[in-house]
Design a protein around this motif. Structure first.
Motif, mmCIF file in Angstrom:
data_model
loop_
_atom_site.group_PDB
_atom_site.id
_atom_site.type_symbol
_atom_site.label_atom_id
_atom_site.label_comp_id
_atom_site.label_asym_id
_atom_site.label_seq_id
_atom_site.Cartn_x
_atom_site.Cartn_y
_atom_site.Cartn_z
ATOM 1 N N ARG B 111 164.206 30.340 24.685
ATOM 2 C CA ARG B 111 164.799 30.684 25.990
ATOM 3 C C ARG B 111 166.255 30.483 25.930
ATOM 4 O O ARG B 111 167.180 31.159 26.470
ATOM 5 N N ASP B 114 168.332 32.851 23.776
ATOM 6 C CA ASP B 114 168.427 34.277 24.230
ATOM 7 C C ASP B 114 168.838 34.275 25.678
ATOM 8 O O ASP B 114 169.791 35.110 25.693
ATOM 9 N N LYS B 115 168.702 33.691 26.487
ATOM 10 C CA LYS B 115 169.201 33.387 27.890
ATOM 11 C C LYS B 115 170.560 32.873 27.955
ATOM 12 O O LYS B 115 171.384 33.300 28.820
ATOM 13 N N VAL B 164 158.000 30.836 31.939
ATOM 14 C CA VAL B 164 159.511 31.823 31.712
ATOM 15 C C VAL B 164 159.631 31.955 30.008
ATOM 16 O O VAL B 164 160.915 32.495 29.767
ATOM 17 N N TRP B 166 158.650 34.217 28.116
ATOM 18 C CA TRP B 166 159.212 35.715 28.075
ATOM 19 C C TRP B 166 160.466 35.774 27.935
ATOM 20 O O TRP B 166 161.135 36.756 27.036
ATOM 21 N N GLU B 167 161.439 34.863 28.469
ATOM 22 C CA GLU B 167 162.750 35.045 28.585
ATOM 23 C C GLU B 167 163.295 34.915 27.137
ATOM 24 O O GLU B 167 164.522 34.915 26.898
ATOM 25 N N THR B 171 155.805 35.441 24.479
ATOM 26 C CA THR B 171 154.864 36.013 25.581
ATOM 27 C C THR B 171 153.424 35.467 25.641
ATOM 28 O O THR B 171 153.257 34.774 24.430
ATOM 29 N N GLY B 196 162.661 33.951 36.851
ATOM 30 C CA GLY B 196 162.130 34.161 35.711
ATOM 31 C C GLY B 196 160.597 34.262 35.608
ATOM 32 O O GLY B 196 160.081 34.748 34.781
#
Lengths: 198, 198
Positions: B111, B114-115, B164, B166-167, B171, B196
């Motif tokens: 995360r 990616d975030k 969170v 999936w952020e 998943t 999120g």
């Protein structure tokens, strides 16, 4: 009480070291990790994570070196190693997390790469090591022990991979306060060593 | 009692979530992490590691989300969240290490990449995530809660970065027992969410 053990594992040595310092009797059961014994029955049934150490004590079965330290100290070690109070537990716990996080991803990972050929990122392991050791140096410049002003399981959890860090290229020349702490630990009554230290 | 806090930090959310579930009153002090407030005085004096969360409670100052959970539970939360006995503490502690190690290097790292654009190894983060989630799935297929058959600080420590995940591309479709556990946590009295989740 049995410790499923590997002599060159710093995680196993955390437990052996604490037991020696606290005068707790452990039966060592060597695990043939090279042959994958930890990934098969019966060990995988005791610890599905497929790692050593594993501790069994009657019906208690525990994985994870920090969890084993907490158990042994609470059950057999007395409050000096793992205290009863909230603030004191919190203070020690900070360093158990440091052992599970930065020491694991730093000096432990660097040694896994150099000594055992693990396919991890060496540059990242050295970066984490430098960050963590700089902060530990700063802390030990002001404190004799990691927590509570006395030896605790915090020291037992953080010490091993720092002491064998040179096997992964993580040396202590720039960290005199850590070097002095290493010597203080070696001077504790009951201290035992592991392969790679000295 | 003050929590130096960041709303999108899963580590801060661990503490907010536990406090909400246990009915502990926290004063939240938002930290402007984007502006580097955590790397400067006065925060860097409270936590030289330059991270949030930090908890202050009179003269108690603690870094590290797991340490703060242990402190709050021991001081204010009662034995149901962080027990008194050795075997029980060991059982919970296993998962506090999992939070500090695999959850940190797995779903949290994915995360962060990616975030927030962190320069970490995505492939490695996903590999650690898959290993850890598979083992947690196996555990939760047989147990309603991570430890002791009831909600504890173990669940509070492990849940946030899974929820969170999936952020960061982690998943839960292949992990039905984890999904059911997530729903059980969301149904706990006092539960609060974080950005999120949902």
């Amino acid at each position: 009480m049995k410790l499923y053990d590997l002599d060159v594992s710093g995680n196993c040595y955390k437990v052996r070291l604490f037991a020696a310092l606290a005068g707790i009797n452990l039966e060592l059961e060597p695990v043939d990790v090279a042959a994958g014994e930890h990934k098969r029955s019966p060990l995988i049934d005791l610890n599905p994570w497929g790692q050593v150490p594993v501790l069994t004590d009657d019906d208690v079965v525990l994985r994870d070196s920090q969890a084993i330290l907490v158990y042994l100290a609470r059950q057999y070690g007395g409050n000096q190693w793992w205290p009863d109070g909230a603030a004191q537990q919190g203070e020690v716990m900070q360093w158990l997390s440091t052992a599970a996080n930065e020491i694991h991803s730093g000096p432990n990972a660097a040694r896994l790469i150099d000594k055992f050929g693990a396919s991890l990122n060496k540059e990242r392991a050295l970066e984490v090591s430098t960050q963590a050791l700089s902060l530990i140096e700063q802390h030990l410049g002001k404190h004799k022990w990691l927590a509570l002003g006395r030896p605790t399981i915090a020291d037992c959890a953080v010490y091993p991979y720092i002491a064998v860090g040179w096997e992964g290229g993580v040396t202590l020349e720039q960290y005199p306060a850590i070097e002095a702490w290493v010597e203080r630990i070696k001077a504790l009554p009951g201290y035992i060593s592991m392969p790679g230290i000295d």
